[in-house]
Design an enzyme around this catalytic site. Structure first.
Site, PDB file in Angstrom:
ATOM      1  N   ASP A  83       0.796  -1.229   0.000  1.00 49.09           N
ATOM      2  CA  ASP A  83       0.000   0.000   0.000  1.00 49.09           C
ATOM      3  C   ASP A  83       0.826   1.276   0.000  1.00 49.09           C
ATOM      4  O   ASP A  83       0.438   2.275  -0.581  1.00 49.09           O
ATOM      5  CB  ASP A  83      -0.955   0.025   1.201  1.00 49.09           C
ATOM      6  CG  ASP A  83      -0.222   0.247   2.516  1.00 49.09           C
ATOM      7  OD1 ASP A  83       0.691  -0.543   2.830  1.00 49.09           O
ATOM      8  OD2 ASP A  83      -0.544   1.221   3.217  1.00 49.09           O
ATOM      9  N   ASP A  86       5.478   0.239   3.339  1.00 46.67           N
ATOM     10  CA  ASP A  86       5.654  -1.009   4.094  1.00 46.67           C
ATOM     11  C   ASP A  86       5.401  -2.198   3.173  1.00 46.67           C
ATOM     12  O   ASP A  86       5.301  -2.051   1.963  1.00 46.67           O
ATOM     13  CB  ASP A  86       4.739  -1.034   5.316  1.00 46.67           C
ATOM     14  CG  ASP A  86       3.281  -0.736   4.950  1.00 46.67           C
ATOM     15  OD1 ASP A  86       2.895  -1.019   3.802  1.00 46.67           O
ATOM     16  OD2 ASP A  86       2.543  -0.223   5.804  1.00 46.67           O
ATOM     17  N   TYR A 235      -6.183   1.168   8.585  1.00 45.57           N
ATOM     18  CA  TYR A 235      -7.168   1.604   7.590  1.00 45.57           C
ATOM     19  C   TYR A 235      -8.573   1.320   8.106  1.00 45.57           C
ATOM     20  O   TYR A 235      -9.331   0.556   7.522  1.00 45.57           O
ATOM     21  CB  TYR A 235      -6.938   0.903   6.248  1.00 45.57           C
ATOM     22  CG  TYR A 235      -5.722   1.405   5.497  1.00 45.57           C
ATOM     23  CD1 TYR A 235      -5.770   2.600   4.763  1.00 45.57           C
ATOM     24  CD2 TYR A 235      -4.522   0.698   5.512  1.00 45.57           C
ATOM     25  CE1 TYR A 235      -4.659   3.066   4.064  1.00 45.57           C
ATOM     26  CE2 TYR A 235      -3.399   1.156   4.815  1.00 45.57           C
ATOM     27  CZ  TYR A 235      -3.480   2.338   4.100  1.00 45.57           C
ATOM     28  OH  TYR A 235      -2.382   2.799   3.411  1.00 45.57           O
ATOM     29  N   GLU A 474       6.101   9.684   3.349  1.00 48.58           N
ATOM     30  CA  GLU A 474       5.682   8.343   2.905  1.00 48.58           C
ATOM     31  C   GLU A 474       4.705   8.462   1.742  1.00 48.58           C
ATOM     32  O   GLU A 474       3.675   9.119   1.850  1.00 48.58           O
ATOM     33  CB  GLU A 474       5.032   7.557   4.046  1.00 48.58           C
ATOM     34  CG  GLU A 474       4.697   6.129   3.632  1.00 48.58           C
ATOM     35  CD  GLU A 474       4.247   5.250   4.783  1.00 48.58           C
ATOM     36  OE1 GLU A 474       4.233   4.016   4.616  1.00 48.58           O
ATOM     37  OE2 GLU A 474       3.908   5.788   5.863  1.00 48.58           O
TER      38      GLU A 474
END
Length: 491
Positions: A83, A86, A235, A474
């Site tokens: 995603d 990571d 999430y 990120e």
């Protein structure tokens, strides 16, 4: 079809020239190379791939990974996308990524074709849908995650080296998740349209999965983190009604079936005014898709249909700074929604503006904002201003797309990019070793994550290029996916 009169042809041609002229006037002020940025944006998804990489793989510093995913449940769950920075495969944002990539192709396919990128866009979608097909082996069973966020985040390893658990998590009729099922239905339905012209058999398969998952979501309400608590920290979904509307809108567009239109028309809640369009909140997406139906005369501009349209336009007005609750703009001109990974919201807002502009133009329609009338060219100018900011026209004179321009983030918070390629040094990097050797290293990443959109600057245009700054540094697939459509429209 009635033949247009000469007067109509001249009228349409004049309208087209006016729109093109207004876009050229805006475009000439900036120097962004949208075509180059578009190419890089699609390249990014190849760097996020999990599974056995194909011979056509262009991002050569990556290798095969996650080749035993699904083995704990006796199923093949290889493939799909990591995603963000990571090595977890989260189904909820992955499905939204596929929805937005598909919408980009559906809306701006001709533009992508002109830039010779449509095959790369369809390839990016298919890498996701092939995985989602595997993750949906039965009508009321959907695997929603592979890997564990906590254990994964405690390590800093290349995906090719990961030693963390690859546990699988699922929803079914006894453990529902209407939001996850609904979003995945939307992804399948949108992708079925994207593939409709080039692979009708595959499109039909996608549509079958979409219909099954919509029925699963509709008949088994509930939020998926109740069935998959492990996802809650990362999430968590705020509700599932938006995903059901979003899925119904896409299924109606894909099939024309009245059952989906009836669902949209009978919804007790059309979303109201929204403050974001994101992996968690799809109301704006559904509102925009229904507003298109209103503009085209497929439904009347009254009752719930009028509500969808007015709510979609209220969001756009707030983006344009012509609304009743305008969204914050930084001093440098960036739409700023939230402090953590803001560019995901900016890119979806820009996409909405670009798509809606093209809905308005053929009808010579406009948006009646509290602060004044906004036409198609105003919406394109908004999308362009946000794209230009992201690509370097900002106070920091920095591109927030990695690999684009002469100055961009070099310490991106991304495991694979921040560790030497396994092809250059195959020696395994252990869980804790990665932090010592690579995460803590105050130097540019050894691998350039081309096309990644980082989280971006704060509400005052400030950005810190540091690997530890995950709020800003990120990137995520949900950032770049809508930006593909924006860049295609502007290129």
């Amino acid at each position: 079809m009635a033949r247009p009169s000469c007067v109509n042809v001249v009228f349409i041609s004049s309208l087209s020239l006016m729109i093109l002229a207004s876009e050229f006037a805006v475009r000439s002020e900036g120097a962004s190379d949208y075509g180059a940025a578009l190419t890089k944006s699609l390249l990014y998804f190849e760097a996020q791939r999990s599974g056995k990489l194909p011979p056509s793989q262009r991002v050569q510093w990556r290798g095969d990974s996650g080749l035993k995913d699904g083995s704990d449940s006796g199923i093949d769950l290889t493939g799909g996308y990591y995603d963000a920075g990571d090595n977890v495969k989260f189904g909820f944002p992955m499905a939204f990524t596929i929805s937005m990539l598909s919408w980009s192709v559906v809306e701006f396919g001709a533009k992508l074709q002109a830039k010779q990128e449509v095959s790369n866009a369809l390839g990016a979608i298919r890498w996701g849908t092939d995985y989602l097909i595997k993750a949906h082996p039965q009508p009321n069973l959907l695997y929603g995650e592979v890997g564990d966020g906590d254990s994964d985040h405690s390590c800093w390893q290349r995906p090719e080296d990961m030693t963390t658990p690859r546990t699988t998590y699922r929803i079914d009729d006894q453990h529902p998740g209407a939001d996850l099922a609904g979003e995945t239905a939307a992804a399948f339905a949108a992708a079925s349209i994207a593939f409709g012209r080039t692979d009708s058999k595959y499109a039909a398969l996608l549509l079958t999965h979409a219909k099954q998952l919509f029925d699963f979501a509709r008949n088994h309400p509930g939020q998926y983190q109740s069935s998959m608590p492990v996802v809650g920290k990362f999430y968590s979904s705020s509700g599932y009604q938006d995903e059901l509307l979003w899925a119904a809108a896409w299924l109606h567009r894909a099939t024309g079936d009245k059952v989906y239109l009836d669902y949209l028309g009978s919804a007790g809640n059309t979303g109201g005014g929204r403050t974001e369009f994101s992996w968690d909140d799809k109301y704006v997406g559904a509102q925009v898709l229904v507003a298109k139906l209103v503009l085209e005369g497929q439904v009347g501009n009254s009752g719930p249909w009028a509500q969808y349209k007015s709510q979609a336009e209220a969001f756009i007005c707030n983006c344009l700074q012509k609304g009743s609750s305008n969204f914050h703009k930084t001093p440098g001109g960036l739409l700023s929604f939230l402090p953590w990974n803001n560019l995901q919201y900016t890119s979806t807002a820009a996409f909405v503006a670009a798509a809606y502009a093209d809905y308005l133009a053929p009808k010579r329609a406009s948006v009646q904002c509290p602060g004044g009338i906004a036409g198609s060219s105003d919406l394109i100018a908004l999308a362009q201003s946000q794209a230009d900011y992201i690509l370097g026209a900002n106070p920091n004179k920095m591109s927030y797309m990695v690999g684009y321009g002469s100055r961009y983030p070099t310490q991106v918070h991304h495991r694979g990019a921040s560790i030497v390629s396994i092809k250059k040094d195959p020696a395994p990097v252990s869980c804790s070793q990665g932090f010592k050797l690579w995460f803590d290293k105050n130097a540019p990443n050894p691998n350039v994550l081309d096309g990644a959109l980082v989280g971006g600057p704060d509400g005052q245009d400030q950005y810190t290029d540091a690997r530890s700054n995950y709020q800003m540094a990120e990137p995520a697939t949900v950032n770049t996916a809508p930006f593909v459509g924006v860049l295609a429209r502007l290129a």
